[in-house]
Design a protein around this motif. Structure first.
Motif, mmCIF file in Angstrom:
data_model
loop_
_atom_site.group_PDB
_atom_site.id
_atom_site.type_symbol
_atom_site.label_atom_id
_atom_site.label_comp_id
_atom_site.label_asym_id
_atom_site.label_seq_id
_atom_site.Cartn_x
_atom_site.Cartn_y
_atom_site.Cartn_z
ATOM 1 N N ASN A 11 11.543 0.427 1.750
ATOM 2 C CA ASN A 11 12.767 -0.652 1.396
ATOM 3 C C ASN A 11 13.048 -0.570 -0.136
ATOM 4 O O ASN A 11 13.941 -1.305 -0.534
ATOM 5 C CB ASN A 11 12.531 -2.086 1.804
ATOM 6 N N ARG A 34 8.375 -4.022 5.945
ATOM 7 C CA ARG A 34 7.667 -5.457 6.568
ATOM 8 C C ARG A 34 8.527 -6.591 6.770
ATOM 9 O O ARG A 34 8.161 -7.386 7.637
ATOM 10 C CB ARG A 34 6.280 -5.697 6.069
ATOM 11 N N ARG A 38 14.660 -7.499 3.526
ATOM 12 C CA ARG A 38 14.368 -6.524 2.605
ATOM 13 C C ARG A 38 14.708 -5.244 3.253
ATOM 14 O O ARG A 38 15.520 -4.360 2.461
ATOM 15 C CB ARG A 38 13.151 -6.593 2.083
ATOM 16 N N ASN A 86 3.550 5.851 2.854
ATOM 17 C CA ASN A 86 3.817 5.358 1.192
ATOM 18 C C ASN A 86 3.572 3.941 0.822
ATOM 19 O O ASN A 86 3.121 3.802 -0.082
ATOM 20 C CB ASN A 86 5.477 5.920 1.355
ATOM 21 N N TYR A 154 -8.094 -0.853 -5.799
ATOM 22 C CA TYR A 154 -6.989 0.005 -5.577
ATOM 23 C C TYR A 154 -7.520 1.439 -5.481
ATOM 24 O O TYR A 154 -7.133 2.152 -4.712
ATOM 25 C CB TYR A 154 -6.139 -0.361 -6.319
ATOM 26 N N VAL A 187 5.029 5.774 -12.372
ATOM 27 C CA VAL A 187 6.173 5.595 -11.914
ATOM 28 C C VAL A 187 6.766 4.300 -11.889
ATOM 29 O O VAL A 187 6.170 3.298 -11.698
ATOM 30 C CB VAL A 187 6.576 6.077 -10.352
ATOM 31 N N THR A 189 8.171 1.267 -11.110
ATOM 32 C CA THR A 189 8.568 0.694 -9.697
ATOM 33 C C THR A 189 8.052 -0.827 -10.063
ATOM 34 O O THR A 189 7.410 -0.933 -10.959
ATOM 35 C CB THR A 189 8.107 1.197 -8.600
HETATM 36 P P1 NAP Z 1 6.147 -0.659 -4.893
HETATM 37 O O1 NAP Z 1 7.308 -0.388 -5.422
HETATM 38 O O2 NAP Z 1 5.365 -1.997 -4.928
HETATM 39 O O3 NAP Z 1 6.386 -0.640 -3.033
HETATM 40 C C1 NAP Z 1 5.458 -0.651 -2.277
HETATM 41 C C2 NAP Z 1 5.941 -0.650 -0.772
HETATM 42 O O4 NAP Z 1 5.161 -0.960 0.145
HETATM 43 C C3 NAP Z 1 7.253 -1.694 -0.706
HETATM 44 O O5 NAP Z 1 8.065 -1.417 0.293
HETATM 45 C C4 NAP Z 1 6.170 -2.729 0.111
HETATM 46 O O6 NAP Z 1 6.913 -3.980 0.905
HETATM 47 C C5 NAP Z 1 5.340 -2.052 1.000
HETATM 48 N N1 NAP Z 1 4.237 -2.829 1.620
HETATM 49 C C6 NAP Z 1 3.080 -3.647 0.849
HETATM 50 N N2 NAP Z 1 2.580 -4.279 1.715
HETATM 51 C C7 NAP Z 1 2.928 -3.811 2.829
HETATM 52 C C8 NAP Z 1 2.285 -4.097 4.307
HETATM 53 N N3 NAP Z 1 1.484 -4.860 4.600
HETATM 54 N N4 NAP Z 1 2.978 -3.362 5.304
HETATM 55 C C9 NAP Z 1 3.977 -2.548 5.037
HETATM 56 N N5 NAP Z 1 4.655 -2.153 3.757
HETATM 57 C C10 NAP Z 1 3.999 -2.797 2.812
HETATM 58 O O7 NAP Z 1 5.228 0.503 -4.922
HETATM 59 P P2 NAP Z 1 5.591 1.948 -5.480
HETATM 60 O O8 NAP Z 1 5.319 2.326 -6.767
HETATM 61 O O9 NAP Z 1 6.977 2.524 -4.887
HETATM 62 O O10 NAP Z 1 4.461 2.758 -4.521
HETATM 63 C C11 NAP Z 1 4.486 3.650 -3.307
HETATM 64 C C12 NAP Z 1 3.339 4.610 -3.412
HETATM 65 O O11 NAP Z 1 2.969 5.170 -4.499
HETATM 66 C C13 NAP Z 1 2.025 3.492 -2.982
HETATM 67 O O12 NAP Z 1 1.199 4.446 -2.071
HETATM 68 C C14 NAP Z 1 1.173 3.761 -4.388
HETATM 69 O O13 NAP Z 1 -0.095 3.242 -4.247
HETATM 70 C C15 NAP Z 1 1.760 5.012 -4.907
HETATM 71 N N6 NAP Z 1 1.477 5.244 -6.400
HETATM 72 C C16 NAP Z 1 2.515 4.520 -7.293
HETATM 73 C C17 NAP Z 1 2.233 4.592 -8.426
HETATM 74 C C18 NAP Z 1 3.382 4.112 -9.550
HETATM 75 O O14 NAP Z 1 3.049 4.346 -10.715
HETATM 76 N N7 NAP Z 1 4.303 3.296 -9.209
HETATM 77 C C19 NAP Z 1 1.215 5.450 -8.951
HETATM 78 C C20 NAP Z 1 0.344 6.006 -8.347
HETATM 79 C C21 NAP Z 1 0.645 6.010 -6.795
HETATM 80 P P3 NAP Z 1 7.444 -5.103 0.189
HETATM 81 O O15 NAP Z 1 8.716 -5.104 -0.423
HETATM 82 O O16 NAP Z 1 7.733 -6.030 1.526
HETATM 83 O O17 NAP Z 1 6.386 -5.664 -0.466
#
Ligand code: NAP
Length: 231
Positions: A11, A34, A38, A86, A154, A187, A189
């Motif tokens: 989402n 979830r 959203r 993801n 984490y 990234v 986000t």
């Molecule tokens: P984000 O914008 O915070 O998005 C996280 C997503 O996970 C949201 O859709 C969130 O839903 C969902 N989520 C959280 N808890 C959940 C649950 N219990 N069940 C189902 N969905 C759930 O994070 P992002 O930066 O896009 O991260 C995506 C992936 O990249 C993750 O695995 C993260 O660890 C990895 N990553 C990110 C970075 C970075 O710099 N951003 C760096 C390294 C790795 P809600 O909207 O409902 O909360």
């Protein structure tokens, strides 16, 4: 038969961008979210771009929700070609290991480790030969070099995700299903924050490459920027 891609946490953030790019490439998108609200908002935005997309409600912290989501998919589609694990939580940024609470510990492992494990296990009957599982991990999970101490819980959860990536890759090799992990880099986000140097497009790039372009024989590998990195 159309290709079906199921992306968790789609989402917003990197997951949304992966869904958008794979949808633009002609895949049918199963958008895991979830929250119905959203998830529906994201669904509408993707449909406005002429992407074929359905909402799959999925809370990774709840095994029953995982079971229901996979049942919903199996009734509607009978197969999944691409599974992108993801979704994840980062709860302990700035928290020392001694201060990690039981709730943080349990929730982090439920969502970041047990959720992807259970989802892969539940999706196996839907994944045909040629299927691809992509686990979105992080450089924070790497343990071959020095430990930096950043968000230790984490980071440990991503190390565990890397471990389960390797074991599922081994288990599914004979079925010709690939299982790989990706570090998207830092990234911009909600998780990465506004100071991160990478756009969501860049963060999604290697995941999208693995989903549709990388040789199907690549498995049991960890990638950043389409190049193999060490676990
Ligand atoms: P984000 O914008 O915070 O998005 C996280 C997503 O996970 C949201 O859709 C969130 O839903 C969902 N989520 C959280 N808890 C959940 C649950 N219990 N069940 C189902 N969905 C759930 O994070 P992002 O930066 O896009 O991260 C995506 C992936 O990249 C993750 O695995 C993260 O660890 C990895 N990553 C990110 C970075 C970075 O710099 N951003 C760096 C390294 C790795 P809600 O909207 O409902 O909360």
């Amino acid at each position: 038969m159309e290709s079906v891609a199921f992306i968790t946490g789609a989402n917003k953030g990197i997951g949304y961008e992966v869904a958008r790019q794979l949808g633009k490439a002609g895949m049918k998108i199963l958008l895991g979210a979830r929250s119905r609200t959203r998830g529906s908002e994201a669904l509408e935005k993707l449909r406005a771009e002429d992407i074929q997309v359905e909402l799959i409600l999925l809370d990774l912290a709840d095994p029953k929700s995982i079971h229901r989501a996979v049942e919903d998919i199996s009734h509607g589609y009978h197969h999944v070609d691409i599974l992108v694990n993801n979704a994840a939580l980062l709860l302990d940024e700035g928290t020392a290991l001694m201060d990690v609470s039981n709730e943080m510990l349990v929730t982090t492992y439920l969502v970041n480790v047990l959720g992807p494990f259970r989802l892969i296990q539940a999706c196996i009957p839907l994944l045909a030969p040629g299927g691809r599982v992509i686990n979105v991990s992080s450089g924070a999970g790497v343990i071959c070099g020095e430990i930096e101490g950043y968000a230790p819980l984490y980071s440990m959860s991503k190390t565990a995700l890397n471990g389960l990536t390797r074991h599922w890759a081994y288990h599914l090799k004979n079925k010709k299903i690939s299982v790989n992990a990706v570090c998207p880099g830092w990234v911009r986000t909600d998780m990465g924050g506004s100071s991160a140097p990478r756009s969501v497009e860049k963060g999604a790039e290697t995941i999208v490459w693995l989903a549709k372009e990388a040789p199907a024989t690549l498995t049991d590998k960890f990638f950043r920027d389409k190049a193999e990195i060490s676990w």
